[in-house]
Design an enzyme around this catalytic site. Sequence first.
Site, mmCIF file in Angstrom:
data_model
loop_
_atom_site.group_PDB
_atom_site.id
_atom_site.type_symbol
_atom_site.label_atom_id
_atom_site.label_comp_id
_atom_site.label_asym_id
_atom_site.label_seq_id
_atom_site.Cartn_x
_atom_site.Cartn_y
_atom_site.Cartn_z
ATOM 1 N N LYS A 1 62.241 -39.050 -25.728
ATOM 2 C CA LYS A 1 62.849 -37.761 -26.048
ATOM 3 C C LYS A 1 64.242 -37.955 -26.640
ATOM 4 C CE LYS A 1 63.319 -33.214 -23.804
ATOM 5 N NZ LYS A 1 63.096 -32.525 -22.505
ATOM 6 N N GLU B 1 54.212 -32.288 -21.149
ATOM 7 C CA GLU B 1 55.384 -33.042 -20.704
ATOM 8 C C GLU B 1 55.303 -33.270 -19.194
ATOM 9 O OE1 GLU B 1 60.263 -32.871 -21.204
ATOM 10 O OE2 GLU B 1 59.106 -31.008 -21.312
ATOM 11 N N CYS C 1 59.436 -31.448 -26.226
ATOM 12 C CA CYS C 1 60.092 -30.257 -25.717
ATOM 13 C C CYS C 1 61.344 -29.858 -26.499
ATOM 14 C CB CYS C 1 60.413 -30.447 -24.231
ATOM 15 S SG CYS C 1 60.728 -28.893 -23.345
#
Length: 313
Positions: A138, A54, A180
């Site tokens: 995301k 990331e 994440c």
Amino acid sequence: MASKSTPSPALKKNVKIALVQLAAGSDKAANLTHAADMVRRAASGGSKIVVLPECFNSPYGCDYFPSYAETLLPSPPSKDQSPSFHALSAMASENKVYLVGGSVPEKGPKPGADGKPTYYNTSLTFGPDGTLLATHRKVHLFDIDIPGKITFRESDVLSPGNKITLVDLPEYGRIAVAICYDVRFPELATVAARKGAFALIYPGAFNLTTGPMHWKLLAQARAMDNQLYVAMCSPARDMEATYHAYGHSLLADPLANVVVEAEEKETIVEFELDAEKISETRKNIPLLTQRRFDVYPDISEGDVKLEDADLSA
């Protein structure tokens, strides 16, 4: 009563994957050059799927997202609009690998309702010919407050994506890519698995509070629930940076064993994914055929938002 969407065995043949754990500094051009060197090393070891962490092209943090953000749409962007897009495409084509390009800060093509620019945390996946295969924004933004430990609010700067991202790799099958904090939400993983993914790939930057708590546990949980491989690729830890990544990039197998794990420093961890391991696990513990969709719904059916997947496969 099993669902009609029960997938067939997911991985067509064995494939080696590499997780590149690197630290990004303030110089974007230097970060891209460093990433290219690490991808080259990973490919030279025989890996055909390579994953970056990331925010591999910039420091991680709300203060950095706007100044490092690149315009990705309309695609393909120019080199001035997105040097990272073109660098990733070149890394993939020069090394003949499938490249999950960690994530980069993206400036959205349209302003928000308040008239201000929109920003996303975005992962780009490229094929061995350098073609963009998929884009994942995301979905779940990292907004947490653990008193005395850490407070972080991505939503102060970022906007969320709204699609589950599946990527078809013709020789091997289908992977799912998320970022994440997305790993904490099992629904996303379940839908991806039931749509035939053989691996869930998460570039992620857990910190020194949440990393020791849950990084490994979450990888094992998603692997156990869905009987597939789970890859977690972190930045290397830099204690001079404003955000301290946990590191410990790892791979969990379909039985939820952590088969390879880094420490906190820069490194590349590699492992060969075994097609038979998925089939064997699902045969021995037949979750796919024992689900009770007469008792609870199949969340992979109905109005599921999917991105960049050829679902005719």
